[in-house]
Enzyme design. Sequence first.
Site, PDB file in Angstrom:
ATOM      1  CG  HIS A 191      40.787  32.605  35.339  1.00 15.25           C
ATOM      2  ND1 HIS A 191      40.926  31.651  34.354  1.00 15.25           N
ATOM      3  CD2 HIS A 191      40.889  33.796  34.708  1.00 15.25           C
ATOM      4  CE1 HIS A 191      41.128  32.231  33.187  1.00 15.25           C
ATOM      5  NE2 HIS A 191      41.096  33.537  33.372  1.00 15.25           N
TER       6      HIS A 191
ATOM      7  CD  GLU B 299      43.235  35.139  31.038  1.00 18.90           C
ATOM      8  OE1 GLU B 299      43.129  35.473  32.243  1.00 18.90           O
ATOM      9  OE2 GLU B 299      42.260  35.092  30.274  1.00 18.90           O
TER      10      GLU B 299
ATOM     11  CG  HIS C 113      37.074  34.018  31.720  1.00 13.85           C
ATOM     12  ND1 HIS C 113      37.232  34.868  32.768  1.00 13.85           N
ATOM     13  CD2 HIS C 113      38.238  34.080  31.025  1.00 13.85           C
ATOM     14  CE1 HIS C 113      38.416  35.439  32.735  1.00 13.85           C
ATOM     15  NE2 HIS C 113      39.059  34.965  31.687  1.00 13.85           N
TER      16      HIS C 113
ATOM     17  CG  HIS D  90      44.249  32.915  36.166  1.00 15.25           C
ATOM     18  ND1 HIS D  90      43.882  34.243  36.163  1.00 15.25           N
ATOM     19  CD2 HIS D  90      44.373  32.558  37.469  1.00 15.25           C
ATOM     20  CE1 HIS D  90      43.761  34.671  37.404  1.00 15.25           C
ATOM     21  NE2 HIS D  90      44.052  33.668  38.222  1.00 15.25           N
TER      22      HIS D  90
ATOM     23  CG  HIS E 139      32.994  42.773  31.499  1.00  8.39           C
ATOM     24  ND1 HIS E 139      34.018  42.400  30.671  1.00  8.39           N
ATOM     25  CD2 HIS E 139      33.587  43.366  32.565  1.00  8.39           C
ATOM     26  CE1 HIS E 139      35.162  42.757  31.197  1.00  8.39           C
ATOM     27  NE2 HIS E 139      34.932  43.348  32.349  1.00  8.39           N
TER      28      HIS E 139
END
Length: 431
Positions: free
Chosen positions: A366, A336, A330, A360, A287
Amino acid sequence: MTSAYLSGFGNEFASEALPGALPPGQNSPQRCPYKLYAEQISGSAFTAPRGANLRSWLYRIRPSVRHFGRFERIEIPLWRSAPARESDLPIGQYRWDPPPMPLGDLCFVEGVRSMTTAGDVDSRRGVSIGFYFATRSMIDDYFTDADGELMILPQEGALRLATEFGRLEVAPGEICVIPRGVKFRAELAGAAARGYVCENYGAPFTLPWRGPIGANGLAEARDFLAPVAAFEDEQTPSRLTVKWGGGFFACSLDHSPLDVVAWRGNLAPYKYDLARFSPVGSILFDHPDPSIFTVLTSPSGEPGVADIDLAIFPERWLVAEHSFRPPWFHVNLMSEFMGLIHGRYDAKQSGFAPGGASLHGAMLPHGPDAEAFERATRETLAPAKLEGTLAFMLETRLPQHLTSYAATLPTLQKDYADCWSGLPRRFDGAP
């Protein structure tokens, strides 16, 4: 209201509502056509490098000095500016259900509800992010933000924005950016409207460097649309509100300030249809970092680190083999703020609804909830398309602090962190 547009991000445009209104050859001739006034609006320092120098010349019926009368301070209490460390809540991951439409009569400016602030408005560094709600159009009522540029992301209901440069219509699935210092009026296309708003104090948003992606992909400059010139020559009692230094000030006018007959330059409001974003991603395994979804960025003085990025997570194909496809767990330097325009976000199976939000903070862990993790680890990894979804993320290198409004909003999910409680110890000790 009808609108027409000019195409291309950052282009030097020329637009006139009357033939011959643009002076030929000179920006500020001794006598302008139609006895107009020449006025420049600068979005950068005069001495900024050519590629970063933003300015437009406006040819208007009255100069802006006629617009600014005697100001009186007014209160718009829920639109907050950084620094605004108002919450006593401990650090943590936060999420909100969609807040209900407020009761009463609200125009766009009165309906802004800041959720987070970061940085310092007076140092022109940082951001304020939140919701907007509108139940009535602004009539003979105008606004300009001297503190930063405004990014508007409708979630329900379209807005019609009459600006000094012309008219923009922005609907859910689109974004609109109004530069610092540009006057505008927001009208409703329907009964009401709601969405998200980001006030960027720092460098103006620009397209990100594509690096190894190359010349194509992500957002293309040609798909950003600026308004063509349109003007109002109305002798009507009006009001202009200015946001300056975190405060709000209003003055009375005897005319509409949207009296620009022609303009030329590379500083103008613009809109963008997020459906035109061309995602790139993994075509074999793993990803990629979410930075590949960046639509616009506000650069900081540190190479490769933004004051704020706008990233989106639209419809796209997932084809990675033997990989965990949703966003991984991560811990991130950036903080964010996320919102959902429609559909479902692939890292959250429930609890994150269109019109809601999450925060976050920097270096707070999270990732996918337990249900999304379990599904992603068990599903057959055939090519699959994410459809009917559009989420966005506004991330900044600066810590975002909750406002009192955000901390006391009844839709705050006090059990949000429980979405990870179902992640079991899976270690089996086997090689």
